[in-house]
Design an enzyme around this catalytic site. Sequence first.
Site, mmCIF file in Angstrom:
data_model
loop_
_atom_site.group_PDB
_atom_site.id
_atom_site.type_symbol
_atom_site.label_atom_id
_atom_site.label_comp_id
_atom_site.label_asym_id
_atom_site.label_seq_id
_atom_site.Cartn_x
_atom_site.Cartn_y
_atom_site.Cartn_z
ATOM 1 C CB SER A 107 -0.967 -0.065 1.184
ATOM 2 O OG SER A 107 -2.016 0.858 1.040
ATOM 3 C CG ASP A 245 -6.187 -3.861 -3.497
ATOM 4 O OD1 ASP A 245 -6.554 -3.080 -2.597
ATOM 5 O OD2 ASP A 245 -4.993 -4.161 -3.678
ATOM 6 C CG HIS A 272 -5.525 -2.879 0.674
ATOM 7 N ND1 HIS A 272 -4.927 -2.478 -0.504
ATOM 8 C CD2 HIS A 272 -4.929 -2.133 1.652
ATOM 9 C CE1 HIS A 272 -4.025 -1.550 -0.252
ATOM 10 N NE2 HIS A 272 -4.009 -1.327 1.044
#
Length: 299
Positions: A107, A245, A272
């Site tokens: 991320s 995601d 995610h």
Amino acid sequence: MWSEIGPDRQQDIEVDGYRVVAYEFGDGDETVLCLNGGPGLPCDYLREAHSCLKNHGYRVVAFDQLGTGKSDRPDLPGLWTMERYVGEVDTVRRAMGLDRVHLLGHSWGGWLGIEVALHHPGAIKSLILENTVADMPHLIQELQRLRAALGHETVAMMQRHEAMGSLDHPAYQAAITLLNYRHVCRLDDWPAPVKRSLEDWNMGPYVALQGPNEFLYTGLLKDWDRTADLPAIRVPCLITTGLHDELTPACAMRMKQGLPQAELHVFPNSSHMPFYEEPQAYYPVLLDFLDRQRQRGRG
């Protein structure tokens, strides 16, 4: 495969006059350096999901970025810049005596990993970009698409509260909660390390760099775009994403198209956090990539 067993070693490192705490698992001759998401999150959720790599001969290193976890927490908004975080990663790497590492960024950690690879290419053996992007304006377009799936009335309600600054309204928060369970972690009960990181979130760097939540980008990085620079990253790259995601497969594909040596894997039942949502599929992909790089280095 995640574990709440503590690290084998813990080390305090001075960064910009502050204390940053790093954690090590295993003592293999190949190091996986983990950069967690956030910004503003302790590294618990990523550290504990990847500590198992030590059982496969890897040394795993993670650290609480400045302002998070056990590291110092200065209340100085001027510290929350990409440039300072890039320097922090290199300082930690050098202080721990790490040579070329397999850099794993999840991320926000992937945005940071791209910057580290561009600024310190000699420090990187391979780059693992998990659930991340290289083009923030494209991501913002994708987030609008995900929000639109909630329906016109809900989107209008969200836009009204965003315009009024009333993001704490229960209706707005309910929409964000639904989006989180669709696109951040699709498990009914989120794993303990994830909860622990989220409960200790420092919103200072998060709001400064990203925004008030996962689906509204208003921070310093809202225009960040490294797409044109990706061809300069010439090490082998693994890109992973979940079909659901928030940082969508379309974003992942844009990175793959720009990186000279990239492979992309989409996990069909994940959003995610495939390492928690779909571990039986995730770990074989990661280990196959790492083992191929290890063999390549020995060849």
